[in-house]
Design a protein around this motif. Structure first.
Motif, PDB file in Angstrom:
ATOM      1  N   VAL A 102      35.065  35.703  45.772  1.00 56.35           N
ATOM      2  CA  VAL A 102      36.386  35.185  45.406  1.00 56.35           C
ATOM      3  C   VAL A 102      37.253  36.325  44.906  1.00 56.35           C
ATOM      4  CG1 VAL A 102      35.569  32.878  44.838  1.00 56.35           C
ATOM      5  CG2 VAL A 102      35.660  34.592  43.061  1.00 56.35           C
ATOM      6  N   ASP A 103      38.531  36.048  44.805  1.00 56.35           N
ATOM      7  CA  ASP A 103      39.481  37.033  44.306  1.00 56.35           C
ATOM      8  C   ASP A 103      39.237  37.247  42.821  1.00 56.35           C
ATOM      9  OD1 ASP A 103      41.624  38.645  43.737  1.00 56.35           O
ATOM     10  OD2 ASP A 103      43.116  37.069  43.984  1.00 56.35           O
ATOM     11  N   GLY A 104      38.818  38.450  42.460  1.00 55.78           N
ATOM     12  CA  GLY A 104      38.584  38.776  41.055  1.00 55.78           C
ATOM     13  C   GLY A 104      39.728  39.569  40.460  1.00 55.78           C
ATOM     14  N   GLY A 105      40.865  39.555  41.115  1.00 57.03           N
ATOM     15  CA  GLY A 105      42.015  40.300  40.634  1.00 57.03           C
ATOM     16  C   GLY A 105      42.269  41.525  41.491  1.00 57.03           C
ATOM     17  N   ASP A 106      43.511  41.971  41.484  1.00 60.96           N
ATOM     18  CA  ASP A 106      43.811  43.180  42.243  1.00 60.96           C
ATOM     19  C   ASP A 106      43.263  44.391  41.496  1.00 60.96           C
ATOM     20  OD1 ASP A 106      45.668  44.010  40.298  1.00 60.96           O
ATOM     21  OD2 ASP A 106      47.334  43.089  41.340  1.00 60.96           O
ATOM     22  N   GLU A 107      43.443  45.548  42.085  1.00 61.05           N
ATOM     23  CA  GLU A 107      42.844  46.750  41.494  1.00 61.05           C
ATOM     24  C   GLU A 107      43.354  47.074  40.099  1.00 61.05           C
ATOM     25  OE1 GLU A 107      46.300  47.707  44.054  1.00 61.05           O
ATOM     26  OE2 GLU A 107      44.408  46.781  44.544  1.00 61.05           O
ATOM     27  N   THR A 108      44.489  46.512  39.705  1.00 60.74           N
ATOM     28  CA  THR A 108      44.999  46.796  38.362  1.00 60.74           C
ATOM     29  C   THR A 108      44.378  45.896  37.299  1.00 60.74           C
ATOM     30  OG1 THR A 108      46.904  45.323  38.581  1.00 60.74           O
ATOM     31  CG2 THR A 108      47.206  47.626  39.262  1.00 60.74           C
ATOM     32  N   VAL A 109      43.924  44.703  37.678  1.00 62.80           N
ATOM     33  CA  VAL A 109      43.328  43.796  36.689  1.00 62.80           C
ATOM     34  C   VAL A 109      41.824  43.628  36.863  1.00 62.80           C
ATOM     35  CG1 VAL A 109      45.454  42.501  36.283  1.00 62.80           C
ATOM     36  CG2 VAL A 109      43.817  41.673  37.975  1.00 62.80           C
ATOM     37  N   GLN A 110      41.293  43.960  38.033  1.00 62.84           N
ATOM     38  CA  GLN A 110      39.870  43.733  38.277  1.00 62.84           C
ATOM     39  C   GLN A 110      38.951  44.393  37.246  1.00 62.84           C
ATOM     40  OE1 GLN A 110      38.099  45.048  41.974  1.00 62.84           O
ATOM     41  NE2 GLN A 110      36.746  43.272  41.947  1.00 62.84           N
ATOM     42  N   PRO A 111      39.178  45.627  36.818  1.00 60.90           N
ATOM     43  CA  PRO A 111      38.282  46.207  35.816  1.00 60.90           C
ATOM     44  C   PRO A 111      38.226  45.375  34.524  1.00 60.90           C
ATOM     45  CG  PRO A 111      39.598  47.935  36.812  1.00 60.90           C
ATOM     46  CD  PRO A 111      40.165  46.624  37.288  1.00 60.90           C
ATOM     47  N   GLU A 112      39.363  44.856  34.090  1.00 58.93           N
ATOM     48  CA  GLU A 112      39.379  44.044  32.873  1.00 58.93           C
ATOM     49  C   GLU A 112      38.721  42.687  33.105  1.00 58.93           C
ATOM     50  OE1 GLU A 112      40.077  42.945  28.864  1.00 58.93           O
ATOM     51  OE2 GLU A 112      39.797  44.852  29.896  1.00 58.93           O
ATOM     52  N   ARG A 157      35.426  41.512  30.960  1.00 57.94           N
ATOM     53  CA  ARG A 157      35.359  40.254  30.214  1.00 57.94           C
ATOM     54  C   ARG A 157      34.229  39.366  30.715  1.00 57.94           C
ATOM     55  NH1 ARG A 157      41.503  38.480  28.559  1.00 57.94           N
ATOM     56  NH2 ARG A 157      42.175  40.545  27.897  1.00 57.94           N
ATOM     57  N   MET A 158      33.990  39.369  32.010  1.00 59.36           N
ATOM     58  CA  MET A 158      32.876  38.588  32.547  1.00 59.36           C
ATOM     59  C   MET A 158      31.546  39.126  32.019  1.00 59.36           C
ATOM     60  SD  MET A 158      34.079  37.941  36.502  1.00 59.36           S
ATOM     61  CE  MET A 158      32.700  36.853  36.911  1.00 59.36           C
ATOM     62  N   ARG A 159      31.391  40.443  32.021  1.00 62.66           N
ATOM     63  CA  ARG A 159      30.154  41.042  31.501  1.00 62.66           C
ATOM     64  C   ARG A 159      29.987  40.743  30.015  1.00 62.66           C
ATOM     65  NH1 ARG A 159      31.754  45.825  35.204  1.00 62.66           N
ATOM     66  NH2 ARG A 159      30.235  45.607  36.897  1.00 62.66           N
ATOM     67  N   GLU A 160      31.065  40.867  29.276  1.00 65.46           N
ATOM     68  CA  GLU A 160      31.024  40.592  27.838  1.00 65.46           C
ATOM     69  C   GLU A 160      30.608  39.140  27.567  1.00 65.46           C
ATOM     70  OE1 GLU A 160      34.675  40.314  25.100  1.00 65.46           O
ATOM     71  OE2 GLU A 160      33.948  42.383  24.868  1.00 65.46           O
ATOM     72  N   ALA A 161      31.007  38.223  28.439  1.00 63.79           N
ATOM     73  CA  ALA A 161      30.671  36.807  28.287  1.00 63.79           C
ATOM     74  C   ALA A 161      29.256  36.487  28.770  1.00 63.79           C
ATOM     75  CB  ALA A 161      31.680  35.950  29.048  1.00 63.79           C
ATOM     76  N   GLY A 162      28.589  37.459  29.375  1.00 66.18           N
ATOM     77  CA  GLY A 162      27.218  37.241  29.825  1.00 66.18           C
ATOM     78  C   GLY A 162      27.081  36.670  31.218  1.00 66.18           C
ATOM     79  N   VAL A 163      28.121  36.806  32.038  1.00 67.58           N
ATOM     80  CA  VAL A 163      28.038  36.342  33.420  1.00 67.58           C
ATOM     81  C   VAL A 163      26.959  37.169  34.124  1.00 67.58           C
ATOM     82  CG1 VAL A 163      29.299  36.173  35.603  1.00 67.58           C
ATOM     83  CG2 VAL A 163      30.436  35.592  33.447  1.00 67.58           C
ATOM     84  N   PRO A 164      26.061  36.513  34.875  1.00 64.25           N
ATOM     85  CA  PRO A 164      24.990  37.261  35.555  1.00 64.25           C
ATOM     86  C   PRO A 164      25.544  38.315  36.515  1.00 64.25           C
ATOM     87  CG  PRO A 164      24.641  34.888  35.708  1.00 64.25           C
ATOM     88  CD  PRO A 164      26.006  35.090  35.127  1.00 64.25           C
ATOM     89  N   VAL A 171      29.076  34.962  39.715  1.00 65.67           N
ATOM     90  CA  VAL A 171      28.146  36.076  39.551  1.00 65.67           C
ATOM     91  C   VAL A 171      28.912  37.348  39.875  1.00 65.67           C
ATOM     92  CG1 VAL A 171      26.019  37.123  40.456  1.00 65.67           C
ATOM     93  CG2 VAL A 171      26.194  34.653  40.278  1.00 65.67           C
ATOM     94  N   ILE A 172      28.604  38.418  39.160  1.00 69.50           N
ATOM     95  CA  ILE A 172      29.132  39.731  39.516  1.00 69.50           C
ATOM     96  C   ILE A 172      28.140  40.329  40.501  1.00 69.50           C
ATOM     97  CG2 ILE A 172      29.734  42.035  38.697  1.00 69.50           C
ATOM     98  CD1 ILE A 172      30.298  40.702  35.936  1.00 69.50           C
TER      99      ILE A 172
END
Length: 76
Positions: A44-54, A58-65, A25-26
């Motif tokens: 959980v680790d969603g990526g460092d500040e350089t990759v987290q926005p992407e 992608r999670m939002r685009e996939a429909g993650v709640p 979940v976001i």
């Protein structure tokens, strides 16, 4: 993460539809946006500040709640 930036694709399990799609979940807290794992009941680790926005895009685009409320269960 340790000094190295992992490629965005290394986080693909967070948005791919593999039967566990709604495990993650976001979670929008008062101060930041986190990826929350409902199975282990913690962020959980969603990526460092350089990759987290992407990763989040992608999670939002996939429909993650996505929620502003605590998405986990009670802590033991």
């Amino acid at each position: 993460m340790s000094g190295k930036t992992a490629p965005v694709e290394s986080y693909a399990h967070l948005w791919e539809d593999d039967g566990h799609r709604h495990r993650w979940v976001i979670w929008n807290t008062a101060g930041e946006t986190l990826v929350f794992d409902r199975d282990i009941n913690c962020p959980v680790d969603g990526g460092d500040e350089t990759v987290q926005p992407e990763v989040l895009r992608r999670m939002r685009e996939a429909g993650v709640p996505e929620t502003d409320e605590y998405p986990g269960g009670p802590c033991a």
